[in-house]
Scaffold this motif. Structure first.
Motif, PDB file in Angstrom:
ATOM      1  N   GLY A  42      44.851  32.941  17.214  1.00  0.00           N
ATOM      2  CA  GLY A  42      45.512  33.907  18.046  1.00  0.00           C
ATOM      3  C   GLY A  42      46.056  34.980  16.934  1.00  0.00           C
ATOM      4  O   GLY A  42      45.392  35.952  16.602  1.00  0.00           O
ATOM      5  N   THR A  43      47.096  34.850  16.274  1.00  0.00           N
ATOM      6  CA  THR A  43      47.680  35.467  14.992  1.00  0.00           C
ATOM      7  C   THR A  43      47.019  34.768  13.783  1.00  0.00           C
ATOM      8  O   THR A  43      47.442  35.548  12.701  1.00  0.00           O
ATOM      9  N   GLY A  44      46.293  33.829  13.852  1.00  0.00           N
ATOM     10  CA  GLY A  44      45.830  33.275  12.432  1.00  0.00           C
ATOM     11  C   GLY A  44      44.676  33.884  12.013  1.00  0.00           C
ATOM     12  O   GLY A  44      44.330  35.018  12.411  1.00  0.00           O
ATOM     13  N   HIS A  45      44.077  33.371  10.893  1.00  0.00           N
ATOM     14  CA  HIS A  45      43.089  34.058  10.020  1.00  0.00           C
ATOM     15  C   HIS A  45      42.313  32.935   9.338  1.00  0.00           C
ATOM     16  O   HIS A  45      42.771  31.842   9.221  1.00  0.00           O
ATOM     17  N   VAL A  46      40.822  33.102   9.400  1.00  0.00           N
ATOM     18  CA  VAL A  46      39.953  32.276   8.899  1.00  0.00           C
ATOM     19  C   VAL A  46      39.234  32.994   7.676  1.00  0.00           C
ATOM     20  O   VAL A  46      38.926  34.030   7.821  1.00  0.00           O
ATOM     21  N   LEU A  47      39.491  32.502   6.418  1.00  0.00           N
ATOM     22  CA  LEU A  47      38.564  32.994   5.210  1.00  0.00           C
ATOM     23  C   LEU A  47      37.442  32.042   5.175  1.00  0.00           C
ATOM     24  O   LEU A  47      37.791  30.674   4.720  1.00  0.00           O
ATOM     25  N   ALA A  48      35.937  32.587   5.134  1.00  0.00           N
ATOM     26  CA  ALA A  48      34.996  31.785   4.974  1.00  0.00           C
ATOM     27  C   ALA A  48      34.544  32.112   3.409  1.00  0.00           C
ATOM     28  O   ALA A  48      34.214  33.286   3.306  1.00  0.00           O
ATOM     29  N   ILE A  49      34.374  31.175   2.633  1.00  0.00           N
ATOM     30  CA  ILE A  49      33.799  31.106   1.545  1.00  0.00           C
ATOM     31  C   ILE A  49      32.413  30.510   1.188  1.00  0.00           C
ATOM     32  O   ILE A  49      32.162  29.460   1.448  1.00  0.00           O
ATOM     33  N   ASP A  50      31.708  31.150   0.271  1.00  0.00           N
ATOM     34  CA  ASP A  50      30.183  30.390   0.116  1.00  0.00           C
ATOM     35  C   ASP A  50      29.976  30.987  -1.390  1.00  0.00           C
ATOM     36  O   ASP A  50      30.353  32.103  -1.707  1.00  0.00           O
ATOM     37  N   ARG A  51      29.236  30.099  -2.110  1.00  0.00           N
ATOM     38  CA  ARG A  51      28.970  30.544  -3.329  1.00  0.00           C
ATOM     39  C   ARG A  51      27.666  31.658  -3.349  1.00  0.00           C
ATOM     40  O   ARG A  51      27.305  32.296  -4.463  1.00  0.00           O
ATOM     41  N   SER A  52      26.911  31.317  -2.266  1.00  0.00           N
ATOM     42  CA  SER A  52      25.716  32.064  -1.982  1.00  0.00           C
ATOM     43  C   SER A  52      25.975  33.490  -1.724  1.00  0.00           C
ATOM     44  O   SER A  52      26.500  33.794  -0.492  1.00  0.00           O
ATOM     45  N   ALA A  53      25.251  34.637  -2.067  1.00  0.00           N
ATOM     46  CA  ALA A  53      25.217  35.945  -1.841  1.00  0.00           C
ATOM     47  C   ALA A  53      24.645  36.004  -0.330  1.00  0.00           C
ATOM     48  O   ALA A  53      25.247  36.797   0.628  1.00  0.00           O
ATOM     49  N   ALA A  54      23.645  35.162  -0.403  1.00  0.00           N
ATOM     50  CA  ALA A  54      22.923  35.507   1.045  1.00  0.00           C
ATOM     51  C   ALA A  54      23.542  34.999   2.082  1.00  0.00           C
ATOM     52  O   ALA A  54      23.755  35.306   3.303  1.00  0.00           O
ATOM     53  N   ALA A  55      24.091  33.790   1.915  1.00  0.00           N
ATOM     54  CA  ALA A  55      25.065  33.206   3.284  1.00  0.00           C
ATOM     55  C   ALA A  55      26.054  34.138   3.335  1.00  0.00           C
ATOM     56  O   ALA A  55      26.253  34.370   4.511  1.00  0.00           O
ATOM     57  N   ILE A  56      26.826  34.641   2.507  1.00  0.00           N
ATOM     58  CA  ILE A  56      27.831  35.643   2.903  1.00  0.00           C
ATOM     59  C   ILE A  56      27.492  36.862   3.641  1.00  0.00           C
ATOM     60  O   ILE A  56      28.029  37.277   4.415  1.00  0.00           O
ATOM     61  N   GLU A  57      26.237  37.373   3.140  1.00  0.00           N
ATOM     62  CA  GLU A  57      25.852  38.510   3.723  1.00  0.00           C
ATOM     63  C   GLU A  57      25.330  38.015   5.145  1.00  0.00           C
ATOM     64  O   GLU A  57      26.008  38.897   6.194  1.00  0.00           O
ATOM     65  N   GLN A  58      24.820  36.817   5.436  1.00  0.00           N
ATOM     66  CA  GLN A  58      24.592  36.554   6.743  1.00  0.00           C
ATOM     67  C   GLN A  58      25.835  36.435   7.548  1.00  0.00           C
ATOM     68  O   GLN A  58      26.033  36.706   8.855  1.00  0.00           O
ATOM     69  N   ALA A  59      26.844  35.749   7.160  1.00  0.00           N
ATOM     70  CA  ALA A  59      28.277  35.193   7.785  1.00  0.00           C
ATOM     71  C   ALA A  59      28.945  36.631   7.889  1.00  0.00           C
ATOM     72  O   ALA A  59      29.346  37.079   9.163  1.00  0.00           O
ATOM     73  N   ARG A  60      28.983  37.751   6.935  1.00  0.00           N
ATOM     74  CA  ARG A  60      29.573  39.018   7.429  1.00  0.00           C
ATOM     75  C   ARG A  60      28.797  39.697   8.515  1.00  0.00           C
ATOM     76  O   ARG A  60      29.467  40.162   9.441  1.00  0.00           O
ATOM     77  N   ALA A  61      27.556  39.604   8.602  1.00  0.00           N
ATOM     78  CA  ALA A  61      26.785  40.377   9.649  1.00  0.00           C
ATOM     79  C   ALA A  61      26.911  39.727  11.091  1.00  0.00           C
ATOM     80  O   ALA A  61      27.231  40.179  11.983  1.00  0.00           O
ATOM     81  N   ALA A  62      27.171  38.412  11.038  1.00  0.00           N
ATOM     82  CA  ALA A  62      27.219  37.535  12.246  1.00  0.00           C
ATOM     83  C   ALA A  62      28.673  37.646  12.878  1.00  0.00           C
ATOM     84  O   ALA A  62      28.819  37.618  14.080  1.00  0.00           O
ATOM     85  N   ALA A  63      29.459  37.984  12.024  1.00  0.00           N
ATOM     86  CA  ALA A  63      30.955  38.089  12.275  1.00  0.00           C
ATOM     87  C   ALA A  63      31.589  39.261  12.164  1.00  0.00           C
ATOM     88  O   ALA A  63      32.844  39.368  12.211  1.00  0.00           O
ATOM     89  N   ALA A  64      30.801  40.346  12.472  1.00  0.00           N
ATOM     90  CA  ALA A  64      31.369  41.892  12.368  1.00  0.00           C
ATOM     91  C   ALA A  64      32.528  41.717  13.220  1.00  0.00           C
ATOM     92  O   ALA A  64      33.494  42.532  12.907  1.00  0.00           O
ATOM     93  N   GLY A  65      32.416  41.266  14.539  1.00  0.00           N
ATOM     94  CA  GLY A  65      33.457  41.645  15.387  1.00  0.00           C
ATOM     95  C   GLY A  65      34.785  40.699  15.041  1.00  0.00           C
ATOM     96  O   GLY A  65      35.737  41.212  15.231  1.00  0.00           O
ATOM     97  N   GLU A  66      34.599  39.592  14.600  1.00  0.00           N
ATOM     98  CA  GLU A  66      35.881  38.848  14.116  1.00  0.00           C
ATOM     99  C   GLU A  66      36.338  39.774  12.973  1.00  0.00           C
ATOM    100  O   GLU A  66      37.646  39.287  12.905  1.00  0.00           O
ATOM    101  N   ILE A  67      35.657  39.911  11.958  1.00  0.00           N
ATOM    102  CA  ILE A  67      36.321  40.653  11.006  1.00  0.00           C
ATOM    103  C   ILE A  67      36.893  41.911  11.373  1.00  0.00           C
ATOM    104  O   ILE A  67      38.007  42.282  11.030  1.00  0.00           O
ATOM    105  N   ALA A  68      36.410  42.711  12.170  1.00  0.00           N
ATOM    106  CA  ALA A  68      37.001  44.035  12.693  1.00  0.00           C
ATOM    107  C   ALA A  68      38.325  43.597  13.229  1.00  0.00           C
ATOM    108  O   ALA A  68      39.224  44.502  13.331  1.00  0.00           O
ATOM    109  N   ALA A  69      38.384  42.642  13.937  1.00  0.00           N
ATOM    110  CA  ALA A  69      39.565  42.314  14.649  1.00  0.00           C
ATOM    111  C   ALA A  69      40.610  41.573  13.777  1.00  0.00           C
ATOM    112  O   ALA A  69      41.649  41.529  14.287  1.00  0.00           O
TER     113      ALA A  69
END
Length: 142
Positions: A42-69
């Motif tokens: 609800g009011t919490g937050h999740v930070l997703a980390i990875d050493r891979s730039a490609a993985a982070i780009e995939q995660a950022r694209a897939a989670a655009a709604g969650e990130i914007a919220a």
């Protein structure tokens, strides 16, 4: 809600999530588990980390709604290099799936990562990794 493999769904279901928690996922890959966690906060937050730039780009694209919220963010960093950013609040719950530094494959990186987590988590924070049924808890050294 992201589609998860049965194994990943069981792991997310087993996490002791509460709506207000700050959650850190180490080794997020494309971010499916982090998105499933974000959906339960609800009011919490999740930070997703990875050493891979490609993985982070995939995660950022897939989670655009969650990130914007504001329920999720992503950061490219190896777990053993993770530090809180200035003003960043510490984390209550940490989880990792198939992370060599925590499953015994890379013991020196594991010792470093645990020291980093001790500095980036609140007292009483909990760390869960795969390899149990479906998770096992690893103590964060204080």
């Amino acid at each position: 809600m992201p589609r998860l493999s049965p194994r990943l769904a069981a792991i997310v279901d087993a996490l002791p999530l509460e709506p207000h928690l700050r959650v850190l996922e180490i080794g997020c890959g494309p971010g499916a588990a982090a998105r499933a966690v974000a959906a339960r906060l609800g009011t919490g937050h999740v930070l997703a980390i990875d050493r891979s730039a490609a993985a982070i780009e995939q995660a950022r694209a897939a989670a655009a709604g969650e990130i914007a919220a504001g329920r999720m963010s992503v950061r490219q960093v190896a777990g053993e290099d993770f530090v809180l950013l200035p003003g960043e609040e510490p984390y209550d719950l940490v989880f990792a799936v198939r992370v060599g530094a925590l499953d015994g494959r890379h013991p020196e990186a594991g010792r470093l990562l645990l020291r980093r987590l001790a500095l980036a988590t609140r007292p009483g924070a909990r760390l869960f990794i795969d390899g149990g049924d479906p998770l096992r808890e690893v103590p964060i050294p204080r």
